[in-house]
Design a protein around this motif. Structure first.
Motif, PDB file in Angstrom:
ATOM      1  N   ALA A 206      40.235  48.683  41.626  1.00 10.62           N
ATOM      2  CA  ALA A 206      39.402  48.744  42.650  1.00 10.62           C
ATOM      3  C   ALA A 206      38.730  47.251  42.256  1.00 10.62           C
ATOM      4  O   ALA A 206      37.975  47.124  41.565  1.00 10.62           O
ATOM      5  CB  ALA A 206      38.178  49.828  42.723  1.00 10.62           C
ATOM      6  N   PHE A 207      39.150  46.168  43.120  1.00  9.73           N
ATOM      7  CA  PHE A 207      38.701  44.887  42.667  1.00  9.73           C
ATOM      8  C   PHE A 207      38.076  44.211  43.566  1.00  9.73           C
ATOM      9  O   PHE A 207      38.024  44.531  44.789  1.00  9.73           O
ATOM     10  CB  PHE A 207      40.160  43.928  42.282  1.00  9.73           C
ATOM     11  CG  PHE A 207      39.838  42.888  41.276  1.00  9.73           C
ATOM     12  CD1 PHE A 207      39.805  43.284  40.101  1.00  9.73           C
ATOM     13  CD2 PHE A 207      39.747  41.441  42.056  1.00  9.73           C
ATOM     14  CE1 PHE A 207      39.638  42.050  39.197  1.00  9.73           C
ATOM     15  CE2 PHE A 207      39.569  40.664  41.042  1.00  9.73           C
ATOM     16  CZ  PHE A 207      39.335  40.765  39.864  1.00  9.73           C
ATOM     17  N   ARG A 208      37.270  43.144  43.180  1.00 14.02           N
ATOM     18  CA  ARG A 208      36.439  42.492  43.970  1.00 14.02           C
ATOM     19  C   ARG A 208      36.456  40.942  43.655  1.00 14.02           C
ATOM     20  O   ARG A 208      36.534  40.679  42.664  1.00 14.02           O
ATOM     21  CB  ARG A 208      34.873  42.796  43.785  1.00 14.02           C
ATOM     22  CG  ARG A 208      34.515  44.154  43.941  1.00 14.02           C
ATOM     23  CD  ARG A 208      34.742  44.573  45.541  1.00 14.02           C
ATOM     24  NE  ARG A 208      34.408  46.161  45.860  1.00 14.02           N
ATOM     25  CZ  ARG A 208      35.423  47.067  45.807  1.00 14.02           C
ATOM     26  NH1 ARG A 208      36.712  46.606  45.357  1.00 14.02           N
ATOM     27  NH2 ARG A 208      35.148  48.344  46.042  1.00 14.02           N
ATOM     28  N   GLY A 209      36.596  40.076  44.895  1.00 14.73           N
ATOM     29  CA  GLY A 209      36.555  38.783  44.657  1.00 14.73           C
ATOM     30  C   GLY A 209      37.970  38.019  45.099  1.00 14.73           C
ATOM     31  O   GLY A 209      38.831  38.697  45.327  1.00 14.73           O
ATOM     32  N   THR A 210      37.926  36.608  45.333  1.00  9.56           N
ATOM     33  CA  THR A 210      38.973  35.786  45.612  1.00  9.56           C
ATOM     34  C   THR A 210      39.720  35.677  44.264  1.00  9.56           C
ATOM     35  O   THR A 210      39.425  34.804  43.449  1.00  9.56           O
ATOM     36  CB  THR A 210      38.238  34.685  46.602  1.00  9.56           C
ATOM     37  OG1 THR A 210      38.107  35.026  47.740  1.00  9.56           O
ATOM     38  CG2 THR A 210      39.664  33.690  46.896  1.00  9.56           C
ATOM     39  N   VAL A 211      41.081  35.914  44.456  1.00  3.50           N
ATOM     40  CA  VAL A 211      41.803  35.614  43.196  1.00  3.50           C
ATOM     41  C   VAL A 211      42.838  34.399  43.515  1.00  3.50           C
ATOM     42  O   VAL A 211      43.631  34.533  44.692  1.00  3.50           O
ATOM     43  CB  VAL A 211      42.833  36.906  42.916  1.00  3.50           C
ATOM     44  CG1 VAL A 211      43.562  36.656  41.782  1.00  3.50           C
ATOM     45  CG2 VAL A 211      41.683  38.210  42.675  1.00  3.50           C
ATOM     46  N   MET A 212      42.997  33.612  42.781  1.00  8.04           N
ATOM     47  CA  MET A 212      43.608  32.049  42.950  1.00  8.04           C
ATOM     48  C   MET A 212      44.567  32.016  41.762  1.00  8.04           C
ATOM     49  O   MET A 212      43.981  31.523  40.567  1.00  8.04           O
ATOM     50  CB  MET A 212      42.746  31.052  43.146  1.00  8.04           C
ATOM     51  CG  MET A 212      41.880  31.104  44.424  1.00  8.04           C
ATOM     52  SD  MET A 212      40.891  29.612  44.764  1.00  8.04           S
ATOM     53  CE  MET A 212      39.566  29.976  43.717  1.00  8.04           C
ATOM     54  N   ALA A 213      45.910  32.405  41.808  1.00  7.83           N
ATOM     55  CA  ALA A 213      46.693  32.454  40.908  1.00  7.83           C
ATOM     56  C   ALA A 213      47.558  30.957  41.010  1.00  7.83           C
ATOM     57  O   ALA A 213      47.937  30.606  42.262  1.00  7.83           O
ATOM     58  CB  ALA A 213      47.727  33.455  40.606  1.00  7.83           C
ATOM     59  N   TYR A 214      47.974  30.230  39.844  1.00  5.88           N
ATOM     60  CA  TYR A 214      48.569  28.946  40.066  1.00  5.88           C
ATOM     61  C   TYR A 214      50.022  29.188  39.915  1.00  5.88           C
ATOM     62  O   TYR A 214      50.719  29.177  41.080  1.00  5.88           O
ATOM     63  CB  TYR A 214      48.103  28.099  38.888  1.00  5.88           C
ATOM     64  CG  TYR A 214      48.648  26.661  38.753  1.00  5.88           C
ATOM     65  CD1 TYR A 214      49.206  26.184  40.053  1.00  5.88           C
ATOM     66  CD2 TYR A 214      48.084  25.748  37.759  1.00  5.88           C
ATOM     67  CE1 TYR A 214      49.833  24.781  40.007  1.00  5.88           C
ATOM     68  CE2 TYR A 214      48.424  24.392  37.886  1.00  5.88           C
ATOM     69  CZ  TYR A 214      49.502  24.014  38.907  1.00  5.88           C
ATOM     70  OH  TYR A 214      49.717  22.734  39.060  1.00  5.88           O
ATOM     71  N   THR A 215      50.765  29.279  38.887  1.00  2.00           N
ATOM     72  CA  THR A 215      52.176  29.122  38.497  1.00  2.00           C
ATOM     73  C   THR A 215      52.692  30.593  38.656  1.00  2.00           C
ATOM     74  O   THR A 215      53.961  30.675  39.037  1.00  2.00           O
ATOM     75  CB  THR A 215      52.486  28.646  37.069  1.00  2.00           C
ATOM     76  OG1 THR A 215      51.991  29.620  36.004  1.00  2.00           O
ATOM     77  CG2 THR A 215      52.080  27.247  37.139  1.00  2.00           C
TER      78      THR A 215
END
Length: 332
Positions: A206-215
Motif C-alpha cells: 500500500a504505497f503513497r506518492g508520485t514515483v518517478m523511475a529513470y532507466t
C-alpha cells in the motif's frame, strides 16, 4: 614604568575582548554546525502537465487481471499497451501530443527531485521509521519492509503542506504487505520518489506518492495499491490487479501548525503542480512515533548566545568610552 602602564590599563578592556571572542566563535559555529533535523523541502516538485497522469511510461504499459486507474495513462516513445482488464477513470492519451509533453515535463520533474536540497542521508531500509517533511537520500537503493510513517506535523486533524522527497540512487523495492502510512495531515500529493533505475512493489503493498523511475521499469505486483502516480521515464509500467489513484491536494489552513508556525505566513498552497510552500519549520519525531514541537527556524540557542555576546561586547566598549572621556576630578 609598570605603575604608569597599570594606570593606563582599563580593567573594563577584558569585557570587550571576551565579548568579541565569544561572538566570533559562535558566529563560526552557527555557520558550520550541521542541522540535526531534516529540513523541509521548500516546494513540491513541479509536475506541470504530468500531474494529470496516473500512469506514464516510456516503453509501454502492460496489465494482468483487473486494475482500476483514476487519472490519465500514456506511453511514449514506445506506445504499446496491453491493458485488457483496466477500468480507467481518465483518458488514455496513448502516445499523442499530450503524452509527449508530459514526458518532457517528467524529465524536468525528475531532475528537480534529484537536485532537491538539502538532502539528509538515510539507510536503505525505511521500514519502522517515522519521518517528517524533508529531503531524504540513499546513495544506492531504498527498501521498505513493514511500515513507513510520514508525519505532516499537524495535531488538529487538518491537512499539512509538508513536502517529502526521497532520492534513491538505484532501486526502490517494497516487500510483501509493506505500507506507507500518513499521519499529522500529510498528503500523498506532496510525496515524491525519485528512483535512479527500477521500482518494484511486491504483493499487497500500500504505497503513497508520485514515483518517478529513470532507466528501469516500474512493476506493481498483484494487489499492490497506490495513491500517487507511476511514472517511468525510459522503461515500461507493468500492473497486476492494482488500484492506482492520482492524488489530489487540500491546501493547509491559515492557522498555527503543530510545529508552532503562523500559518497566515507559512502555510501556502503546496499542490502537485508546484505552487510554492514556504512552511520550512521542522517537527521532530520520537521513536514511538509521537511528534515533538521544535522552534521555528530562527537560530535556536545559538542565536540567543550570539545576541548575549554582542550585548556583552557593547557594554564593555561603552564603559571604556565613558571612562576615556570622564573629567579628571571624577577619576580621583
Amino acid at each position: 614604568m609598570l605603575a604608569a602602564f597599570a594606570g593606563q590599563f582599563d580593567r573594563r578592556l577584558p569585557i570587550a575582548i571576551v565579548g568579541s571572542a565569544v561572538l566570533a566563535t559562535l558566529a563560526v559555529a552557527s555557520i558550520r554546525a550541521p542541522a540535526a533535523q531534516a529540513a523541509d523541502a521548500d516546494t513540491p516538485v513541479q509536475l506541470r502537465t504530468t500531474s494529470q497522469f496516473a500512469v506514464l511510461a516510456g516503453a509501454g504499459i502492460t496489465n494482468t487481471g483487473t486494475t482500476t486507474i483514476q487519472g490519465d495513462i500514456g506511453s511514449f516513445p514506445t506506445t504499446d499497451q496491453t491493458i485488457s482488464g483496466v477500468t480507467l477513470d481518465g483518458t488514455n492519451q496513448a502516445g499523442n501530443a499530450v503524452t509527449q509533453q508530459a514526458k518532457r515535463d517528467l524529465v524536468a520533474a525528475y531532475d528537480e527531485a534529484a537536485g532537491a536540497l538539502p538532502p539528509t542521508s538515510v539507510e536503505t531500509e525505511l521500514g519502522g521509521k517515522t519521518l517528517v517533511g524533508g529531503v531524504y537520500k540513499a546513495a544506492t537503493e531504498l527498501g521498505l519492509t513493514g511500515t513507513l510513517t510520514l508525519d505532516g506535523g499537524r495535531s488538529d486533524g487538518l491537512p499539512s503542506n509538508k513536502v517529502f522527497i526521497f532520492q534513491a540512487g538505484t532501486t526502490l523495492i517494497t516487500e510483501v504487505d509493506s505500507e506507507v502510512v500518513l499521519t499529522g495531515g500529510a498528503q500523498a500529493c506532496n510525496i515524491f520518489w525519485q528512483v535512479g533505475s527500477a521500482a518494484t512493489f511486491k504483493t499487497r503493498t500500500a504505497f503513497r506518492g508520485t514515483v518517478m523511475a529513470y532507466t528501469g521499469a516500474i512493476t506493481a505486483q498483484q494487489g499492490a495499491t497506490f495513491v500517487g502516480r507511476l511514472l517511468a521515464r525510459d522503461s515500461a509500467v507493468t500492473m497486476d490487479n492494482n488500484t492506482i489513484s492520482r492524488p489530489s491536494c487540500v491546501v493547509g489552513p491559515d492557522g498555527p501548525d503543530a510545529d508552532g508556525t503562523d500559518g497566515t505566513i507559512a502555510d501556502v498552497d503546496a499542490d502537485a503542480e508546484g505552487t510554492p510552500s514556504t512552511d520550512g519549520d521542522a517537527v521532530a519525531s520520537t521513536s514511538d512515533g509521537n511528534s515533538t514541537v521544535e522552534l521555528p527556524d530562527s537560530g535556536g540557542p545559538t542565536l540567543w548566545l550570539l545576541a548575549a555576546a554582542a550585548a556583552f561586547m557593547l557594554t564593555g566598549t561603552t564603559m571604556m568610552r565613558r571612562s576615556r572621556y570622564r573629567p579628571a576630578h571624577a577619576a580621583r
